[in-house]
Design an enzyme around this catalytic site. Structure first.
Site, short mmCIF file in Angstrom:
data_model
loop_
_atom_site.label_atom_id
_atom_site.label_comp_id
_atom_site.label_asym_id
_atom_site.label_seq_id
_atom_site.Cartn_x
_atom_site.Cartn_y
_atom_site.Cartn_z
N PRO A 249 0.71 -1.21 0.14
CA PRO A 249 -0.07 -0.08 -0.09
C PRO A 249 0.99 1.16 0.00
O PRO A 249 0.34 2.28 -0.52
CB PRO A 249 -0.59 -0.06 1.15
CG PRO A 249 -0.53 -1.47 1.75
CD PRO A 249 0.44 -2.06 1.29
N ARG B 219 -3.47 -9.25 -19.92
CA ARG B 219 -4.26 -9.34 -20.97
C ARG B 219 -4.21 -8.10 -22.09
O ARG B 219 -4.99 -8.16 -23.12
CB ARG B 219 -5.92 -8.86 -20.31
CG ARG B 219 -5.87 -7.72 -19.53
CD ARG B 219 -7.15 -7.67 -18.78
NE ARG B 219 -8.30 -7.69 -19.32
CZ ARG B 219 -8.95 -6.73 -20.18
NH1 ARG B 219 -8.13 -5.55 -20.54
NH2 ARG B 219 -10.17 -6.99 -20.96
N ASP C 141 -11.54 -1.23 -24.28
CA ASP C 141 -11.77 -1.18 -22.82
C ASP C 141 -11.99 0.12 -22.23
O ASP C 141 -11.53 1.32 -22.93
CB ASP C 141 -10.46 -1.62 -22.04
CG ASP C 141 -10.18 -3.13 -21.87
OD1 ASP C 141 -11.32 -3.73 -22.61
OD2 ASP C 141 -9.30 -3.49 -21.10
N GLU D 107 3.51 -8.43 8.97
CA GLU D 107 3.46 -6.70 8.97
C GLU D 107 4.27 -6.43 7.89
O GLU D 107 4.41 -4.94 7.60
CB GLU D 107 3.84 -6.17 10.40
CG GLU D 107 3.11 -7.03 11.51
CD GLU D 107 1.71 -7.00 11.48
OE1 GLU D 107 0.95 -5.85 11.32
OE2 GLU D 107 1.29 -8.12 11.51
C1 9WO Z 1 -0.67 -3.16 7.66
C2 9WO Z 1 -1.15 -2.25 8.25
C3 9WO Z 1 -1.90 -2.04 9.32
C4 9WO Z 1 -2.30 -0.60 9.91
C5 9WO Z 1 -1.82 0.54 9.24
C6 9WO Z 1 -1.00 0.31 7.91
C7 9WO Z 1 -0.86 -0.96 7.66
N1 9WO Z 1 -0.19 -1.55 6.52
C8 9WO Z 1 -0.22 -2.80 6.49
C9 9WO Z 1 0.49 -3.53 5.58
O1 9WO Z 1 1.06 -2.93 4.78
N2 9WO Z 1 0.56 -4.87 5.67
C10 9WO Z 1 1.02 -5.71 4.81
C11 9WO Z 1 0.22 -6.83 4.41
C12 9WO Z 1 2.45 -6.16 4.93
C13 9WO Z 1 2.81 -6.86 3.62
C14 9WO Z 1 1.93 -7.13 2.45
N3 9WO Z 1 0.51 -7.00 2.86
C15 9WO Z 1 -0.32 -6.18 1.98
C16 9WO Z 1 -0.02 -5.69 0.81
N4 9WO Z 1 -1.46 -5.94 2.46
N5 9WO Z 1 -1.92 -4.98 1.30
C17 9WO Z 1 -1.02 -5.10 0.40
C18 9WO Z 1 -1.46 -4.16 -0.76
C19 9WO Z 1 -0.55 -4.57 -1.79
C20 9WO Z 1 -0.73 -3.51 -3.14
N6 9WO Z 1 -1.75 -2.78 -3.07
C21 9WO Z 1 -2.50 -2.79 -2.18
C22 9WO Z 1 -2.48 -3.69 -0.78
#
Ligand code: 9WO
Length: 253
Positions: free
Chosen positions: A94, A159, A174, A121
């Site tokens: 994220p 795709r 698209d 985490e």
């Molecule tokens: C957990 C978290 C909790 C509270 C505030 C912020 C936070 N960030 C995360 C977090 O990044 N957890 C991850 C779980 C750890 C590694 C991979 N994980 C992940 C990747 N969750 N979501 C993604 C992701 C990847 C790409 N686009 C959107 C979401």
């Protein structure tokens, strides 16, 4: 052939993209290859441990650098063996740059892509510093891990590869292809639960149908995604169609 390697502690999750629909067919046709690498296979102890407690304290666990780094090295080595000069190494998080159509089209031009999907985490930042070229996010939400995000990326890249979609489903038709949302679609029956199909679509006048579809695409983008509208230059004709849309929909929800 586009080469994907994925580093994940859940390789079987990727059977979903490898097997289903047009993306599965594309793999059968040899248009891309996908190999998953499990950091557990590179762990040092009998428990195959890949996570450890975070320095600085706090809840949860962090992915250890060594098994991850070794899995990444194996992935990069396979890319090299497949003839890829320099694969793009992407960490799904994220914290990354938001994925959009332009970034997808940039990635379609690569020979090889290595995807790193974290769990717990997150991963030790030193792996990011040494091995990762870029971080990409598929949206502003947290998943349980990077795997689903990696699969989203694989799906939208594959795709766009030549030969994956037929003429009928061509990617140039698209949503987003032209920076606009898609127009509404209708099929039989002509009357469904008291709702009729817009008359222009039944007219057989393809110039008019084209104008109507573009007007709907412009109107929807203007109403639902003002952010996209601000990025998109409008031609004189498009401006006129959007004004028509606004007049026709004034006072409706
Ligand atoms: C957990 C978290 C909790 C509270 C505030 C912020 C936070 N960030 C995360 C977090 O990044 N957890 C991850 C779980 C750890 C590694 C991979 N994980 C992940 C990747 N969750 N979501 C993604 C992701 C990847 C790409 N686009 C959107 C979401």
């Amino acid at each position: 052939m586009l080469q994907f390697d994925v580093v994940t502690i859940f390789p079987p999750m990727f059977d979903a993209v490898a097997e289903a629909g047009v993306i599965g067919r594309a793999r059968e046709k040899g248009l891309y290859q996908l190999v998953a690498w499990n950091p557990r296979d590179f762990a040092q102890n009998a428990h195959r441990t890949v996570d450890d407690r975070p320095y600085g304290g706090g809840p949860g666990m962090v992915m250890m650098p060594d098994p991850l780094g070794k899995a990444l090295a194996a992935a990069k080595q396979r890319q090299k063996s497949a003839g890829v000069k320099k694969p793009r190494v992407i960490h799904l998080t994220p914290q990354g740059k938001l994925l959009n159509h332009a970034l997808v089209m940039d990635l379609v031009g690569e020979q090889g892509i290595v995807l790193l999907a974290g769990r717990y985490e997150g991963i030790d930042e030193r792996v990011v510093a040494r091995d990762v070229d870029e971080e990409i996010s598929i949206g502003d939400y947290v998943l349980s891990g990077g795997e689903l995000a990696a699969m989203v990326l694989i799906d939208c890249i594959v795709r766009q590869l030549p030969g994956v979609l037929g003429d009928a489903e061509s990617a140039s038709q698209d949503s987003f292809y032209d920076g606009l949302l898609d127009c509404p679609h209708y099929t039989r029956p002509e009357l469904y639960e008291g709702q009729v199909v817009p008359a222009v679509l039944m007219s057989g006048n393809h110039a008019e149908i084209g104008r109507w579809r573009l007007k709907q695409a412009l109107g929807r983008t203007w109403k639902r995604r003002p952010d996209l509208m601000r990025q998109r230059k409008l031609t004189e004709e498009e401006h006129g169609l959007l004004e028509e849309y606004k007049r026709e929909t004034a006072g409706t929800a």
